[in-house]
Write an enzyme that holds these catalytic residues in place. Sequence first.
Site, PDB file in Angstrom:
ATOM      1  N   ARG A 115       0.830  -1.205   0.000  1.00  0.00           N
ATOM      2  CA  ARG A 115       0.000   0.000   0.000  1.00  0.00           C
ATOM      3  C   ARG A 115       0.865   1.255   0.000  1.00  0.00           C
ATOM      4  NH1 ARG A 115      -5.012  -1.133   4.162  1.00  0.00           N
ATOM      5  NH2 ARG A 115      -5.451  -3.269   3.505  1.00  0.00           N
ATOM      6  N   GLU A 159     -10.910  -1.368  -5.605  1.00  0.00           N
ATOM      7  CA  GLU A 159     -11.411  -0.368  -4.659  1.00  0.00           C
ATOM      8  C   GLU A 159     -10.471   0.826  -4.537  1.00  0.00           C
ATOM      9  OE1 GLU A 159     -13.476  -0.268  -0.250  1.00  0.00           O
ATOM     10  OE2 GLU A 159     -11.454  -1.034  -0.407  1.00  0.00           O
TER      11      GLU A 159
HETATM   12  N1  5AD Z   1      -7.616 -10.211   6.076  1.00  0.00           N
HETATM   13  C1  5AD Z   1      -8.839 -10.021   6.613  1.00  0.00           C
HETATM   14  N2  5AD Z   1      -9.285  -8.854   7.049  1.00  0.00           N
HETATM   15  C2  5AD Z   1      -8.460  -7.803   6.951  1.00  0.00           C
HETATM   16  N3  5AD Z   1      -8.614  -6.504   7.301  1.00  0.00           N
HETATM   17  C3  5AD Z   1      -7.505  -5.845   6.979  1.00  0.00           C
HETATM   18  N4  5AD Z   1      -6.604  -6.684   6.429  1.00  0.00           N
HETATM   19  C4  5AD Z   1      -7.188  -7.905   6.394  1.00  0.00           C
HETATM   20  C5  5AD Z   1      -6.770  -9.181   5.943  1.00  0.00           C
HETATM   21  N5  5AD Z   1      -5.567  -9.354   5.415  1.00  0.00           N
HETATM   22  C6  5AD Z   1      -9.823  -5.966   7.889  1.00  0.00           C
HETATM   23  C7  5AD Z   1      -9.685  -5.486   9.311  1.00  0.00           C
HETATM   24  C8  5AD Z   1     -10.819  -4.510   9.401  1.00  0.00           C
HETATM   25  C9  5AD Z   1     -10.934  -3.938   8.026  1.00  0.00           C
HETATM   26  C10 5AD Z   1     -10.554  -2.527   7.872  1.00  0.00           C
HETATM   27  O1  5AD Z   1     -10.166  -4.774   7.194  1.00  0.00           O
HETATM   28  O2  5AD Z   1      -9.828  -6.549  10.212  1.00  0.00           O
HETATM   29  O3  5AD Z   1     -12.021  -5.195   9.636  1.00  0.00           O
END
Ligand code: 5AD
Length: 483
Positions: A100, A171
Amino acid sequence: MLLENRRWSPPQLEEARRQALAGWPTGAGVDLQDAYAFHHSLPPERVAHRKLQAGAAAGRIFLQPRAGVALLAEHIELLSTLETRGCADFLPTTIDSYTRQNRYSEADRGIEESKAAGRSLLNGLPAVNYGVGNCRRIVEAAGVPVQVRHGTPDARLLAEIALAAGFTDFEGGGISYNIPYAKDVPLEHSLRCWQYVDRLCGLYAEQGIVINREMFGPLTGTLVPPAISHAVGIIEALLAAEQGVRSIALGYGQGGNLVQDVAALRTLSDLGRSYLDRSGYQDVQLTTVFHQWMGGFPQDESRAQGVIAWGAATAALGGVNKVIVKTPHEALGIPTAEANVVGLLCTRQVIMMLAEQSLPETPGLQAEEAIIRQEVREIFDRVLELGEGDLAAGVVRSFAAGVLDVPFAPSRCAKGSILPARDRDGAIRLLNFGDLPLSREIREFHRQKIEERGRAEKREPGFRMVIDDIYAISKGMLVGKRK
Ligand code: 5AD
């Protein structure tokens, strides 16, 4: 060159692509002709915009989890679990934080260390490092559309690789993937980078390949008033449409008060539609996305399930095309596949049970909708005015002036002078207006709502109240109470 909301010329894009693709060796693997052929070979049920279109016509609410791990084979297996056991309608590929921030060498190291450790040490899949061929394996293994989710101010190379790999949904936006995610990236830069991404989608669209572009609605996920996220989303949609994007999804993050959330969902789709139409983009497909509560969650998994279920009910009653689902592990970190399946099934259960029900049109609901519409209009008009008719220039000047502002944003580009608080019913209002261009009538409405709560709680509305609200849901309530 001046930042303008105007479609890039072919030479401008060509030169920018040459530079972006040189950003990491895998950029050389992008072959547009091969990409076009692959996209054309995808059946409609695996193409995001087609599935969204069919779902909208049938009144279906799709579910999508978040997921991404460092190692490719594990990532593919994770997605397969979410599709088969969780019945996800759309699959994600969440990108890790190094990628990112365009820190690809560190992402490389993360892959190596994850291999050595036998588990993911990154918080997502480093798609740029894997390159086109590897990423295509993710798309090939999935029976449903796959979306890239991230939080990248400069996603040029990521978009090149993801689109070439065959992802049909991407996104982000120049505001929503900068202001909540970065401290020091100039808005002008992120807006330009996202013009590139959107123009690239436009290039695919010229081949009949429509990439869905979703704007990240929740922003900081922390008590964001609906009009703020609506205004940002609509602006990003218009900027994307100008570059040739043909399918746009606008997002909204659950606030917690049912009436306000339903009003927000209803106004998001029709305001979005009317701004697009008015600007000459009648042929751009528009759908909406609801994010279950994006703020702090309770640690306890059963309580977290309650939050998830309430989000599901809100989505069903508000009407939306897709829900991004939380998991009972939200307070703990990256969820396991199992926890993700639980979130999906819980959400599905509630949505199915509400399929036949709808909320009656009440005066309260109508009033809430009218407020959001008026606020969005007041903000949007001033942004355009500051840009002297140019939306992109208007965005940069508006953030500098506080005319656009996002609560609790880390970015130096945002003034950060607005302060939200809940009213007595838990709806999100403004306690400090900062420099938002809101009329006296609107300010009076917010003031009254918050004063009403102050009287009920016998305390002066202020910063303490805001802090109580931020932690309220994680402590088991919606409206923060004094200890
Ligand atoms: N896998 C699953 N959920 C994720 N989030 C961020 N990175 C991951 C990932 N690799 C989720 C966080 C939060 C949201 C902003 O994105 O747990 O719910």
